[in-house]
Scaffold this active site. Structure first.
Site, PDB file in Angstrom:
ATOM      1  N   SER A  37       0.834  -1.211   0.000  1.00 20.69           N
ATOM      2  CA  SER A  37       0.000   0.000   0.000  1.00 20.69           C
ATOM      3  C   SER A  37       0.863   1.253   0.000  1.00 20.69           C
ATOM      4  O   SER A  37       0.379   2.346  -0.285  1.00 20.69           O
ATOM      5  CB  SER A  37      -0.946   0.013   1.216  1.00 20.69           C
ATOM      6  OG  SER A  37      -0.217   0.158   2.414  1.00 20.69           O
ATOM      7  N   ALA A  77       2.511  -3.063   8.152  1.00 24.59           N
ATOM      8  CA  ALA A  77       1.385  -3.862   8.620  1.00 24.59           C
ATOM      9  C   ALA A  77       0.373  -4.038   7.505  1.00 24.59           C
ATOM     10  O   ALA A  77       0.308  -3.239   6.571  1.00 24.59           O
ATOM     11  CB  ALA A  77       0.692  -3.177   9.806  1.00 24.59           C
ATOM     12  N   TYR A 143      -7.840  -7.945  12.389  1.00 18.08           N
ATOM     13  CA  TYR A 143      -6.800  -6.903  12.480  1.00 18.08           C
ATOM     14  C   TYR A 143      -6.509  -6.550  13.945  1.00 18.08           C
ATOM     15  O   TYR A 143      -5.346  -6.492  14.360  1.00 18.08           O
ATOM     16  CB  TYR A 143      -7.243  -5.669  11.696  1.00 18.08           C
ATOM     17  CG  TYR A 143      -6.387  -4.437  11.919  1.00 18.08           C
ATOM     18  CD1 TYR A 143      -5.091  -4.349  11.404  1.00 18.08           C
ATOM     19  CD2 TYR A 143      -6.868  -3.358  12.656  1.00 18.08           C
ATOM     20  CE1 TYR A 143      -4.308  -3.215  11.621  1.00 18.08           C
ATOM     21  CE2 TYR A 143      -6.092  -2.218  12.875  1.00 18.08           C
ATOM     22  CZ  TYR A 143      -4.814  -2.162  12.354  1.00 18.08           C
ATOM     23  OH  TYR A 143      -4.046  -1.034  12.575  1.00 18.08           O
TER      24      TYR A 143
END
Ligand code: NAD
Length: 310
Positions: A37, A77, A143
């Site tokens: 990302s 992450a 998560y």
């Protein structure tokens, strides 16, 4: 002598600001990021970017051994709640096993790790507001569970003498360079929609609250916590509803668009606000950017990025 620092996730939103702050202190910085990302254009030229997946312990170890870091900032992450529900195995691999790999790489060099956990996804809906660090976690998503498990590893590595490692439970972070293309990051998402003339959607009819903390305050806290052992909320202690966020950004945009409303999505909390007083007492850091100031500034910075395509 130049001090060395390894930043995992340094091509991401928060990590790229950490990199800038470390460079400003004169440190030599190496970024480990798989660019899943993150984007290379966020990484300052003075830092070295290594495209490595933290689940690959050998590749991560090679980068760490070449640098011999004196401090590690672990931000890489799988950071999407929705993706964690869709693929909990991958979420666990990155957030738990990846964190274990970072701890092992840091241990070989005696480097303290500062790890970014979550306040919002950890405490659950029954938590008192504002929530202090000693409230038992009750995550609603994979998560939240993987961050909690990773925290346990960080804390146990500290307890076994492998370093003074820090856990920072962040509120809802906003600021320049946040991507509008995820499901989180409501400030960037609203800014992008307002900038492109579209109506933002306010889930939970605009009433859910969050603790919005500016990225500059988070970076200061991470640097202050490096080399310290403990668990700290990093937040403002101020509850802001999503309707107010929308209005602040709409004012900044000079728009009169009305939002659309939708029900709260599964797994989303009604209220979240963290007690930041422990970080103030122990680390001497306190959030200084109020939303009334930080949101308009962030809007201006984000739209400059949208306009230039970055
Ligand atoms: P981000 O997605 O912008 O940054 C995460 C970075 O990690 C990205 O650059 C991504 O490419 C990289 N990454 C992902 N998987 C990787 C892997 N397997 N190996 C190497 N790199 C990998 O997110 P962010 O908002 O900057 O979040 C940074 C950290 O802060 C994350 O640990 C996140 O869980 C935590 N956090 C963020 C918030 C928030 O409000 N943004 C709140 C609480 C906690």
């Amino acid at each position: 002598m130049t001090r060395t620092a390894l930043v995992t996730g340094g091509a991401g939103f928060i990590g790229s600001h950490v990199v800038d702050a470390l460079l400003a202190e004169g440190r030599q910085v190496v970024v480990v990021d798989d660019l899943s990302s993150g984007t290379p254009d966020r990484v300052a030229d003075a830092a070295t970017l290594e495209q490595v997946d933290i689940t690959d312990a050998a590749a991560l170890g090679r980068v760490a051994d070449a640098l011999r870091p004196e401090a590690v900032f672990h931000l890489a992450a799988q950071a999407s709640v929705v993706a964690s529900v869709e693929d909990p195995q991958r979420d666990c691999a990155v957030n738990v096993v990846g964190t274990l790999n970072v701890l092992e790489a840091a241990k070989r060099h005696g480097a303290p790790v500062a790890f970014t956990s979550t306040g919002g996804a950890l405490y659950g809906d029954a938590a008192p507001i504002p929530t202090a660090e000693d409230f038992p976690p009750a995550p609603l998503s994979p998560y939240g569970a993987s961050k909690w498990a990773a925290e346990a590893y960080v804390r146990s590595w500290t307890a076994s003498g492998a370093g003074p490692h820090a856990v920072l439970r962040l509120g809802n972070v906003y600021g320049p360079r946040q991507s509008p293309h995820g499901e989180a990051g409501v400030v960037a998402i609203f800014a992008h929609r307002l900038w492109s003339g579209q109506a933002p959607t306010l889930y939970g009819e605009g009433t859910p609250t969050r603790d919005y903390v500016h990225v500059d305050d988070v970076v200061r806290a991470l640097l202050a916590a490096s080399g310290r052992a403990g668990v700290w909320n990093i937040a403002t202690g101020v509850e802001t509803d999503v309707r107010r966020v929308f209005e602040l950004l709409r004012d900044a945009a000079g728009s009169d668009v009305e939002p659309t409303f939708a029900p709260l999505r599964p797994g989303e909390l009604r209220r979240s606000c963290l007690d930041p007083s422990l970080a103030e007492r122990e680390l001497g850091v306190r959030a200084t950017v109020a939303v009334g100031d930080g949101m308009p500034r962030t809007y201006a910075s984000l739209v400059a990025g949208f306009a230039s395509g970055t």
